[in-house]
Design an enzyme around this catalytic site. Structure first.
Site, mmCIF file in Angstrom:
data_model
loop_
_atom_site.group_PDB
_atom_site.id
_atom_site.type_symbol
_atom_site.label_atom_id
_atom_site.label_comp_id
_atom_site.label_asym_id
_atom_site.label_seq_id
_atom_site.Cartn_x
_atom_site.Cartn_y
_atom_site.Cartn_z
ATOM 1 N N GLN A 141 -4.947 -1.384 9.554
ATOM 2 C CA GLN A 141 -4.903 -2.733 8.983
ATOM 3 C C GLN A 141 -5.556 -3.735 9.941
ATOM 4 O OE1 GLN A 141 -3.827 -3.435 5.877
ATOM 5 N NE2 GLN A 141 -4.211 -5.609 6.106
ATOM 6 N N ASP A 168 -11.253 2.888 3.924
ATOM 7 C CA ASP A 168 -11.673 1.481 3.846
ATOM 8 C C ASP A 168 -13.188 1.365 3.664
ATOM 9 O OD1 ASP A 168 -9.788 -0.613 3.986
ATOM 10 O OD2 ASP A 168 -9.370 -0.164 6.098
ATOM 11 N N LYS A 218 0.847 -1.204 0.000
ATOM 12 C CA LYS A 218 0.000 0.000 0.000
ATOM 13 C C LYS A 218 0.876 1.247 0.000
ATOM 14 C CE LYS A 218 -3.899 -2.221 2.272
ATOM 15 N NZ LYS A 218 -4.450 -2.719 3.529
HETATM 16 N N1 GUN Z 1 -7.336 -6.801 6.139
HETATM 17 C C1 GUN Z 1 -7.698 -7.557 5.053
HETATM 18 N N2 GUN Z 1 -8.294 -6.785 4.116
HETATM 19 C C2 GUN Z 1 -8.301 -5.531 4.603
HETATM 20 C C3 GUN Z 1 -8.787 -4.300 4.086
HETATM 21 O O1 GUN Z 1 -9.347 -4.203 2.983
HETATM 22 N N3 GUN Z 1 -8.611 -3.216 4.910
HETATM 23 C C4 GUN Z 1 -8.023 -3.305 6.128
HETATM 24 N N4 GUN Z 1 -7.917 -2.183 6.864
HETATM 25 N N5 GUN Z 1 -7.573 -4.439 6.636
HETATM 26 C C5 GUN Z 1 -7.705 -5.539 5.867
#
Ligand code: GUN
Length: 305
Positions: free
Chosen positions: A98, A121, A54
């Protein structure tokens, strides 16, 4: 028949290019650089990989990337304090915590502490509720990517029967809501559903996010249907040989029995190179949109994203 491949790698690259151009324009015309803050608590290896990716792609798009790596024993108070700071930091337009968080932290509380306009998100209750009622809001990245892939196949989704397999808050539930907003007839199935193969055979569209390698079999698929595979599973691959330490090599597979399914489906996403790359591309789209909204600027038009 061999299905059309929906190439997520290529589509994600196009989306990233469009975001990059829009970011450059935002900088040139308004002197604003979108900023994304990513918070990782602990050192889960899979999460580490995602967070690194990311950060890299955020910088490549010309945005600012702020990474916060906190120890696994971080208290709720400390984490909430950081989120509060990021909420009021004018350089930060998107905040992503995350998941999963360590067990002592309440992820609902933490996510709902993020300002809804910075919740890139789309997990905050406000955004969930707005998407659920068909209002403009921040849409979760993976379902957004799936909708973009479906737009490659269907100019209009109205009236299609869609089956979502898996009802997680991250993928299955928002996916169901987006398909419903597009006027599909939607079924969201899950572990307690008893007749998934039968439901699948009725469906023009199958979106599977179950985390079960090869779950969707060729004989579940209506001939010509579109299959979107969200699964990313690492499985042993003895055909690839052995590592230096003597353990068997592994490979990534999805939730669909791809080789057989592609002979029945009309269109299908591969794993890897399907939905995966779209998720981070959509995170960049969401961050750019959040930045525009926070600065009361119109959102750039992004490829039907
Ligand atoms: N963990 C797995 N997929 C995601 C996501 O799309 N966003 C976040 N914040 N954590 C994750």
């Amino acid at each position: 028949m061999t299905a059309q491949l929906i190439d997520g790698k290529a589509l994600a690259s196009t989306v990233r290019g469009t975001v990059k151009d829009a970011v450059a324009q935002l900088k040139a015309e308004h002197g604003i650089t979108p900023g994304l803050a990513v918070v990782l608590v602990g050192s889960d290896p899979a999460s580490e990989v995602y967070v690194r990716s990311k950060g890299k792609q955020t910088i490549e798009a010309g945005m600012n990337s702020f990474e916060f790596r906190l120890s696994v024993d971080t208290s709720e108070k400390e984490l909430m304090g950081l989120i509060e700071r990021l909420n009021t930091d004018p350089e930060v337009h998107g905040i992503l915590v995350q998941l999963p968080l360590p067990a002592h932290l309440d992820s609902k509380l933490v996510i709902n502490a993020i300002h809804p306009h910075k919740d890139v998100d789309g997990f905050h209750t406000t955004n969930v509720g707005m998407v659920g009622t068909g209002q403009d809001a921040i849409v979760p990245c993976t379902p957004r990517g799936c909708m973009m892939m479906l737009a490659q196949i269907y100019p209009d989704l109205r009236g299609k029967t869609a089956l979502v397999i898996g009802h997680s808050n991250i993928v299955g539930k928002p996916m169901g809501r987006l398909l419903l907003n597009a006027d599909c007839t939607v079924i969201v199935s899950h572990k307690s559903s008893t007749n998934i193969p039968e439901l699948a055979r009725m469906s023009d569209i199958i979106v599977v996010a179950a985390g079960v390698p090869g779950l969707v079999k060729a004989d579940w698929i209506k001939p010509g249907a579109t299959v979107i595979d969200v699964g990313i599973n690492r499985v042993p691959a003895p055909e690839n040989g052995f590592k230096d330490d003597g353990t068997v090599k592994t490979k990534l597979v999805g939730d669909v029995d791809f080789d057989a399914a592609k002979e029945v489906a009309g269109a299908i996403t591969p794993v890897p190179g399907g939905v995966g790359p779209m998720t981070i591309a959509c995170l960049l789209v969401n961050t750019l949109s959040a930045c525009c909204n926070l600065n009361s600027l119109p959102e750039p038009v992004l490829l039907g994203a």
